[in-house]
Enzyme design. Structure first.
Site, PDB file in Angstrom:
ATOM      1  N   GLY A  42      -6.522  32.770 -86.305  1.00 26.35           N
ATOM      2  CA  GLY A  42      -7.252  31.607 -86.823  1.00 26.35           C
ATOM      3  C   GLY A  42      -8.588  31.375 -86.160  1.00 26.35           C
ATOM      4  O   GLY A  42      -9.239  30.364 -86.426  1.00 26.35           O
ATOM      5  N   GLU A  48      -4.595  33.678 -94.512  1.00 28.17           N
ATOM      6  CA  GLU A  48      -4.130  34.923 -93.884  1.00 28.17           C
ATOM      7  C   GLU A  48      -2.604  34.937 -93.816  1.00 28.17           C
ATOM      8  O   GLU A  48      -1.968  35.968 -94.056  1.00 28.17           O
ATOM      9  CB  GLU A  48      -4.712  35.053 -92.475  1.00 28.17           C
ATOM     10  CG  GLU A  48      -6.209  35.334 -92.472  1.00 28.17           C
ATOM     11  CD  GLU A  48      -6.840  35.246 -91.097  1.00 28.17           C
ATOM     12  OE1 GLU A  48      -7.903  35.827 -90.923  1.00 28.17           O
ATOM     13  OE2 GLU A  48      -6.279  34.584 -90.209  1.00 28.17           O
TER      14      GLU A  48
HETATM   15  C1  5RP Z   1      -9.495  34.813 -88.488  1.00 29.43           C
HETATM   16  C2  5RP Z   1      -8.583  35.568 -87.593  1.00 29.43           C
HETATM   17  C3  5RP Z   1      -9.080  36.842 -86.993  1.00 29.43           C
HETATM   18  O1  5RP Z   1      -8.220  37.867 -87.357  1.00 29.43           O
HETATM   19  C4  5RP Z   1      -9.124  36.712 -85.515  1.00 29.43           C
HETATM   20  O2  5RP Z   1      -9.909  35.575 -85.165  1.00 29.43           O
HETATM   21  C5  5RP Z   1      -9.733  37.954 -84.859  1.00 29.43           C
HETATM   22  O3  5RP Z   1     -11.084  38.056 -85.198  1.00 29.43           O
HETATM   23  P1  5RP Z   1     -11.975  39.291 -84.758  1.00 29.43           P
HETATM   24  O4  5RP Z   1     -11.441  40.498 -85.453  1.00 29.43           O
HETATM   25  O5  5RP Z   1     -13.371  38.928 -85.215  1.00 29.43           O
HETATM   26  O6  5RP Z   1     -11.893  39.419 -83.263  1.00 29.43           O
HETATM   27  O7  5RP Z   1      -7.458  35.189 -87.349  1.00 29.43           O
HETATM   28  O8  5RP Z   1      -8.947  33.592 -88.901  1.00 29.43           O
END
Ligand code: 5RP
Length: 227
Positions: A98, A106
């Site tokens: 999140g 998601e």
């Molecule tokens: C978005 C998410 C993403 O999967 C999580 O924040 C990881 O992000 P990133 O791949 O940019 O590190 O849950 O709501």
């Protein structure tokens, strides 16, 4: 190699698991974006997808731009594989997600997929969840009361704000309360239950029993696939 390359390596490895005729759920975030690009490369090389289902506007725009066959979640029967990143994942494949504010969509995609493949760089692997704040999606109506109720249960957090200093609204027109844990939660499932039972809470960023294969990219170029 750095973190970005580690994310990309995990994303490319995940794209290899996608097969002809599949409907693929697309997560949100920088690692998910690398996957979308890798998937588009595979489509250019002949992979014949039935469709892709995005979890956010940003993901949808990228998928459209890369000519992927975008489908509406409301028009697909079931998703074959969803590929998404995570903010933290522990040895039991429990996650906090999140960071990008897309946790509800998601979770809907992951819960309705035959498999969720999680793609992370090595920094996301933790022994205990909770160093990262837990995003909780909260209905705007009555949100101060909802926050107060959570505080009486011991869950303190801050409303997520935009860079411009306004409240951050999710694509479902809700707020996000980022809850900070003073110590790693011993039983995150119990915290999830307690938080979820407060009226006004829409969803927490805890993801349990959803991750299938976990693909970890390392800065030394190694990719580890955990079944
Ligand atoms: C978005 C998410 C993403 O999967 C999580 O924040 C990881 O992000 P990133 O791949 O940019 O590190 O849950 O709501």
């Amino acid at each position: 190699m750095g973190i970005e390359e580690a994310k990309k390596a995990a994303a490319i490895a995940a794209a290899d698991f996608i097969q002809n005729g599949m409907i693929v759920g697309l997560g949100t975030g920088s690692t998910a974006n690398f996957f979308i690009e890798a998937l588009a490369d595979r489509v250019k090389s002949g992979l014949d997808l039935k469709g892709v289902v995005p979890s956010s506007k940003a993901t949808q725009e990228l998928a459209f731009r890369l000519n992927l066959p975008v489908q509406d979640i409301n028009h697909v029967p079931r998703i074959d594989i969803t590929v998404d990143g995570a903010d933290e994942i522990d040895p039991l494949k429990r996650m906090i997600k999140g960071g990008g504010g897309a946790l509800l969509r998601e979770k809907i995609l992951a819960s309705n997929s035959k498999e969720m493949i999680v793609i992370v760089d090595e920094t996301k692997i933790v022994q205990n969840l909770g160093a990262h704040k837990l995003p909780v999606e909260i209905l705007f109506y009555g949100s101060p009361a909802t926050r107060h109720k959570l505080e009486t249960l011991g869950y303190r957090g801050r409303w997520r704000m935009t860079d411009e200093g306004a409240f951050f609204f999710t694509e479902n027109a809700n707020l996000i309360l980022d809850i900070a844990f003073e110590a790693p939660p011993v039983y995150p499932e119990e915290d999830h239950e307690q938080i979820s039972h407060v009226p006004g809470v829409i969803e927490t960023g805890f993801f349990f029993n959803l991750a299938g294969r976990v693909i970890v990219g390392y800065q030394n170029g190694r990719v580890d696939i955990r079944q």
